[in-house]
Design a protein around this motif. Structure first.
Motif, PDB file in Angstrom:
ATOM      1  N   MET A   1      37.108 102.956  24.502  1.00 31.01           N
ATOM      2  CA  MET A   1      36.894 103.750  25.755  1.00 31.01           C
ATOM      3  C   MET A   1      37.727 103.487  27.430  1.00 31.01           C
ATOM      4  SD  MET A   1      33.606 105.651  25.559  1.00 31.01           S
ATOM      5  CE  MET A   1      33.292 105.925  23.882  1.00 31.01           C
ATOM      6  N   HIS A   2      37.903 102.549  27.174  1.00 29.27           N
ATOM      7  CA  HIS A   2      39.467 102.351  28.022  1.00 29.27           C
ATOM      8  C   HIS A   2      39.135 102.155  29.128  1.00 29.27           C
ATOM      9  CE1 HIS A   2      42.538 102.877  24.957  1.00 29.27           C
ATOM     10  NE2 HIS A   2      42.219 103.841  25.080  1.00 29.27           N
ATOM     11  N   CYS A   3      38.019 101.488  29.040  1.00 33.42           N
ATOM     12  CA  CYS A   3      37.278 100.981  30.113  1.00 33.42           C
ATOM     13  C   CYS A   3      37.878 100.227  31.424  1.00 33.42           C
ATOM     14  CB  CYS A   3      35.648  99.701  30.348  1.00 33.42           C
ATOM     15  SG  CYS A   3      34.988  99.461  28.461  1.00 33.42           S
ATOM     16  N   ASP A   4      37.414 100.657  32.529  1.00 30.52           N
ATOM     17  CA  ASP A   4      37.840 100.802  33.800  1.00 30.52           C
ATOM     18  C   ASP A   4      37.216  99.412  34.117  1.00 30.52           C
ATOM     19  OD1 ASP A   4      39.252 102.012  34.494  1.00 30.52           O
ATOM     20  OD2 ASP A   4      38.404 103.890  35.706  1.00 30.52           O
ATOM     21  N   ASN A   5      35.953  98.295  33.267  1.00 22.87           N
ATOM     22  CA  ASN A   5      35.905  97.240  33.852  1.00 22.87           C
ATOM     23  C   ASN A   5      35.601  96.709  32.370  1.00 22.87           C
ATOM     24  OD1 ASN A   5      34.661  94.776  34.529  1.00 22.87           O
ATOM     25  ND2 ASN A   5      32.949  95.749  35.311  1.00 22.87           N
ATOM     26  N   PRO A   6      36.942  96.347  31.612  1.00 25.28           N
ATOM     27  CA  PRO A   6      36.830  96.768  30.137  1.00 25.28           C
ATOM     28  C   PRO A   6      36.225  94.824  30.381  1.00 25.28           C
ATOM     29  CG  PRO A   6      38.994  96.452  30.990  1.00 25.28           C
ATOM     30  CD  PRO A   6      37.977  96.134  31.978  1.00 25.28           C
ATOM     31  N   PRO A   7      34.806  94.459  29.119  1.00 27.29           N
ATOM     32  CA  PRO A   7      34.449  93.158  28.908  1.00 27.29           C
ATOM     33  C   PRO A   7      35.503  92.595  28.401  1.00 27.29           C
ATOM     34  CG  PRO A   7      33.000  94.853  28.578  1.00 27.29           C
ATOM     35  CD  PRO A   7      33.985  95.857  29.390  1.00 27.29           C
ATOM     36  N   CYS A   8      35.790  93.178  27.228  1.00 29.49           N
ATOM     37  CA  CYS A   8      36.720  92.769  26.077  1.00 29.49           C
ATOM     38  C   CYS A   8      37.916  92.111  26.993  1.00 29.49           C
ATOM     39  CB  CYS A   8      37.476  93.775  25.190  1.00 29.49           C
ATOM     40  SG  CYS A   8      38.586  94.915  25.672  1.00 29.49           S
TER      41      CYS A   8
ATOM     42  N   ILE B   1      45.742 102.530  30.849  1.00 31.90           N
ATOM     43  CA  ILE B   1      45.355 102.191  29.046  1.00 31.90           C
ATOM     44  C   ILE B   1      45.199 100.573  28.273  1.00 31.90           C
ATOM     45  CG2 ILE B   1      45.947 101.871  26.876  1.00 31.90           C
ATOM     46  CD1 ILE B   1      48.036 104.065  27.312  1.00 31.90           C
ATOM     47  N   VAL B   2      43.215 100.154  28.246  1.00 34.59           N
ATOM     48  CA  VAL B   2      43.878  99.443  27.637  1.00 34.59           C
ATOM     49  C   VAL B   2      44.186  98.487  26.164  1.00 34.59           C
ATOM     50  CG1 VAL B   2      42.054  97.010  26.791  1.00 34.59           C
ATOM     51  CG2 VAL B   2      41.420  98.949  28.588  1.00 34.59           C
ATOM     52  N   SER B   3      45.130  97.524  26.433  1.00 31.28           N
ATOM     53  CA  SER B   3      46.315  97.723  24.849  1.00 31.28           C
ATOM     54  C   SER B   3      46.097  96.162  25.234  1.00 31.28           C
ATOM     55  CB  SER B   3      47.732  98.209  26.044  1.00 31.28           C
ATOM     56  OG  SER B   3      48.919  97.588  24.631  1.00 31.28           O
TER      57      SER B   3
ATOM     58  N   ALA C   1      32.243  91.593  22.478  1.00 29.04           N
ATOM     59  CA  ALA C   1      32.427  92.209  23.983  1.00 29.04           C
ATOM     60  C   ALA C   1      32.178  92.925  23.691  1.00 29.04           C
ATOM     61  CB  ALA C   1      33.614  90.995  24.654  1.00 29.04           C
ATOM     62  N   CYS C   2      32.605  94.088  23.065  1.00 32.31           N
ATOM     63  CA  CYS C   2      32.716  95.394  23.292  1.00 32.31           C
ATOM     64  C   CYS C   2      31.529  95.959  23.101  1.00 32.31           C
ATOM     65  CB  CYS C   2      33.711  96.279  22.562  1.00 32.31           C
ATOM     66  SG  CYS C   2      33.536  97.356  22.599  1.00 32.31           S
ATOM     67  N   PRO C   3      30.721  96.912  24.120  1.00 34.78           N
ATOM     68  CA  PRO C   3      29.034  97.259  23.470  1.00 34.78           C
ATOM     69  C   PRO C   3      29.685  98.653  22.675  1.00 34.78           C
ATOM     70  CG  PRO C   3      29.724  97.159  25.617  1.00 34.78           C
ATOM     71  CD  PRO C   3      31.311  96.841  25.503  1.00 34.78           C
ATOM     72  N   TYR C   4      30.947  98.883  22.769  1.00 33.66           N
ATOM     73  CA  TYR C   4      31.022 100.742  21.454  1.00 33.66           C
ATOM     74  C   TYR C   4      31.538 100.097  20.577  1.00 33.66           C
ATOM     75  CZ  TYR C   4      31.139 101.745  26.871  1.00 33.66           C
ATOM     76  OH  TYR C   4      30.700 102.032  27.614  1.00 33.66           O
ATOM     77  N   ASP C   5      31.470  98.484  19.591  1.00 35.08           N
ATOM     78  CA  ASP C   5      31.945  97.990  19.033  1.00 35.08           C
ATOM     79  C   ASP C   5      33.380  98.706  18.285  1.00 35.08           C
ATOM     80  OD1 ASP C   5      30.160  96.254  17.129  1.00 35.08           O
ATOM     81  OD2 ASP C   5      29.267  97.553  16.293  1.00 35.08           O
ATOM     82  N   ALA C   6      34.212  98.481  19.398  1.00 37.91           N
ATOM     83  CA  ALA C   6      35.233  99.083  18.890  1.00 37.91           C
ATOM     84  C   ALA C   6      36.530  98.728  19.030  1.00 37.91           C
ATOM     85  CB  ALA C   6      35.860 100.003  20.688  1.00 37.91           C
ATOM     86  N   ARG C   7      36.485  97.400  18.188  1.00 33.53           N
ATOM     87  CA  ARG C   7      37.536  96.613  17.663  1.00 33.53           C
ATOM     88  C   ARG C   7      37.637  96.462  16.258  1.00 33.53           C
ATOM     89  NH1 ARG C   7      41.020  93.848  21.376  1.00 33.53           N
ATOM     90  NH2 ARG C   7      40.398  95.106  23.255  1.00 33.53           N
TER      91      ARG C   7
HETATM   92  S1  SF4 Z   1      37.940  97.563  22.799  1.00 32.76           S
HETATM   93 FE1  SF4 Z   1      35.523  97.959  23.838  1.00 32.76          FE
HETATM   94  S2  SF4 Z   1      35.032  96.868  25.853  1.00 32.76           S
HETATM   95 FE2  SF4 Z   1      37.514  97.377  25.879  1.00 32.76          FE
HETATM   96  S3  SF4 Z   1      38.253  98.316  26.603  1.00 32.76           S
HETATM   97 FE3  SF4 Z   1      37.642  99.576  24.895  1.00 32.76          FE
HETATM   98  S4  SF4 Z   1      35.520 100.193  24.693  1.00 32.76           S
HETATM   99 FE4  SF4 Z   1      35.780  99.084  27.267  1.00 32.76          FE
END
Ligand code: SF4
Lengths: 180, 394
Positions: free
Chosen positions: A59-66, A82-84, A99-105
């Motif tokens: 989600m390219h969070c603005d407050n990225p827990p990752c 962009i969260v890189s 840490a990612c609530p979206y299982d994005a990794r």
């Molecule tokens: S990996 Fe997950 S926590 Fe990190 S920016 Fe993407 S969605 Fe957000």
């Protein structure tokens, strides 16, 4: 500096997986690995059952827990939002994955937890990310959130939008058009 | 058999070989040789790591009872406990080193630290703790009570900081409500006390049998009995914590938290939870110790052995219950009820190897150093115990 975001009209998604395949090809991923996936929801009971599809990715969070939990700042937020990842700094602790609530990794072969980076080379060339440009139904509209005249802003003004898992304080950069 | 040196060397050798094979497998095949996945990224080695560092913290905390707080009956423990603490910490580092994808990138913790990350603090605090432990051990060996007590105090502070921070590594994870909150930090410290007392009772019983000196036999059995009493207290605290964790989890239906607890109570983790975590880890040792004659050394030893197995499974449960409930970013999406995970032979190998390594290093330590502790009499800091004086004369 642009502030990128993505608007998804999930009601138009046919579930063809072209976005996932485009992502895998662009990022040269292993078989069956992709940084964006489709989630399916069954609604109602036969004979009035419907299947809803929701595209899901980082989600390219603005407050990225990752990024908050990353011990070496290997995951970082770029100015354009962009969260890189700097893979050289990654120690492979997988804290971002938990840490990612979206299982994005997704862990790659070098044991680096990878994810969507919004195809930065494509953006530099003035194009849309691979998933957005591939989608036949224009489900994914990528653009600049800070430009009032951008397509994404115009479309967002016309629809009611929502975001996923806002209760975890992640401030995602992906918006979904609410279904009617 | 248990009192024979050679037996322990053989056991540790075999375990280390198994561990080396597992470690090699992980180094060559990476994540494929581990029971993790993209959805359950932390595997059994995280549980193994927690087990070892909890042991280390526990040993330091129990050592501090005598050494820092001057509880006379625990004073003789200091050297063995601190040595054990150093060794278990090192073994924990080896286990986590194999879990990490790129352990050599750890150098970036120095050059590009993220002060918001609990894993950054974990590295820093455990690093400081290790250095302080080594100093404490050196001064203990020199029977320099003043300095060793000073370092004992610093070790105590750093152990609590490092270990409660390890709890926070889990507690900070907002995404996983099974772990979120301050509970983990507190629970880690209190369950460390149980680990420490059990491990010391286990070690001391064996040492008093292997070392056939009369002093050691008398002293050893006294200490083991006292440790048994401590264990009753710490077991009760652990029961208390477990009961409230369960009740608060069952009460209401907080997504993730409730399901994690139910996975333990009536789901895929229930056998290991009831049989090992509750049975081995709490009920059996409590029964052994509280029935008449429970503080006889052999009984305490048995209780400690059960508790150690239970504590290990407790760590496994803790790591997996927090991850096996699928996250649900899209509400109502079709998801499996539980995410799959396993413990592969390579992971068992690494954990067994670390136990073997700990046994071997400990045996070497017993051989190399005199681990009897001189009494701490005020103003007589330099006075060495009779055994040390005799050893020096010889
Ligand atoms: S990996 Fe997950 S926590 Fe990190 S920016 Fe993407 S969605 Fe957000």
């Amino acid at each position: 500096m642009a502030r990128y975001g993505l608007l998804i009209d999930a009601s138009k998604c046919t579930g063809c997986h072209a976005c996932s395949i485009a992502c895998s090809m662009y990022n040269e991923l292993e078989e069956e690995v992709t940084y964006n996936r489709l989630e399916f929801i069954e609604r109602g009971k036969y004979p009035n059952a419907v299947m809803e599809i929701v595209p899901l990715q980082c989600m390219h969070c603005d407050n990225p827990p990752c990024a908050t939990v990353c011990p070496t700042n290997a995951t970082f937020k770029r100015e354009d939002g962009i969260v890189s990842i700097d893979e050289n700094k990654c120690i492979g602790c997988k804290y971002c994955m938990t840490a990612c609530p979206y299982d994005a990794r997704q862990l790659n072969e070098s044991r680096i937890p990878e994810k969507c980076r919004w195809c930065p080379e494509m953006l530099e060339a003035g194009k849309q990310p691979a998933c957005s440009s591939t989608c036949m139904n224009e489900v994914r509209l990528f653009g600049k959130l800070d430009d009032p005249d951008s397509e994404i802003n115009k479309k967002m003004a016309q629809h009611e939008v929502s975001q996923l898992v806002t209760e975890k304080g992640t401030k995602p950069r992906i918006y979904y058009i609410k279904r009617k | 058999m248990l009192t024979n040196h050679k037996f322990w060397y053989a056991v540790s050798g075999a375990l280390i070989l198994f561990g080396a094979a597992g470690a090699l497998n992980i180094i060559i095949h990476g994540e494929h040789s581990m029971g993790t996945s993209n959805y359950v990224p932390w595997g059994a080695l995280i549980a193994g790591y927690v087990f070892f560092v909890v042991s280390s913290t526990g040993l330091s905390l129990v050592a501090a009872l005598g050494h820092v707080f001057h509880m006379k009956r625990f004073e003789p423990l200091a050297k063995r406990a601190v040595l054990g603490s150093i060794i278990t910490l090192l073994m924990g580092f080896i286990v986590i080193g194999l879990e990490l994808g790129s352990p050599f990138s750890m150098i970036h913790i120095l050059f590009s630290p993220n002060f918001q990350s609990a894993i950054f603090w974990m590295g820093l605090l455990y690093g400081i703790y290790l250095v302080l432990l080594v100093f404490e051990f050196i001064f203990l060996l020199k029977d320099d009570h003043k300095k060793s007590r000073l370092f004992g105090i610093l070790v105590l502070i750093s152990a609590i900081a490092a270990h409660s921070n390890l709890g926070a590594v889990f507690g900070f994870l907002v995404a996983r409500s099974y772990w979120t909150g301050p509970y983990m930090s507190i629970y880690f410290i209190l369950s460390a006390l149980l680990s420490g007392a059990a491990l010391l009772a286990f070690m001391y019983f064996l040492v008093s049998k292997v070392k056939r000196t009369e002093d050691m036999q008398v002293e050893g059995s006294h200490i083991v009995s006292h440790l048994g009493k401590l264990m009753v207290l710490f077991l009760s605290i652990t029961v208390f914590f477990t009961v409230w964790k369960i009740l608060t989890g069952v009460y209401g239906a907080v997504p993730g938290k409730h399901d994690g607890i139910m996975a333990l109570l009536a789901g895929p983790l229930s056998f290991q939870f009831y049989f090992f975590e509750l049975g081995f880890g709490m009920i059996i040792p409590l029964l052994i110790l509280t029935l008449p004659g429970g503080f006889k050394p052999a009984r305490v030893f048995a209780a400690a052995a059960f508790a150690l197995v239970g504590i290990f499974v407790m760590r496994i449960d803790l790591v997996f219950a927090g991850q096996m409930i699928p996250l649900e970013p899209v509400k109502g999406a079709l998801l499996p009820q539980f995410r799959d995970w396993t413990i592969t032979w390579a992971e068992w190998g690494v954990m067994a190897g670390a136990i073997g390594g700990a046994v071997l290093l400990y045996l070497m330590g017993e051989r190399k150093w005199n681990l009897e502790t001189a009494p701490h009499e005020e103003g007589e800091d330099e006075k060495a115990p009779v055994s040390v004086q005799l050893a020096k004369k010889a």
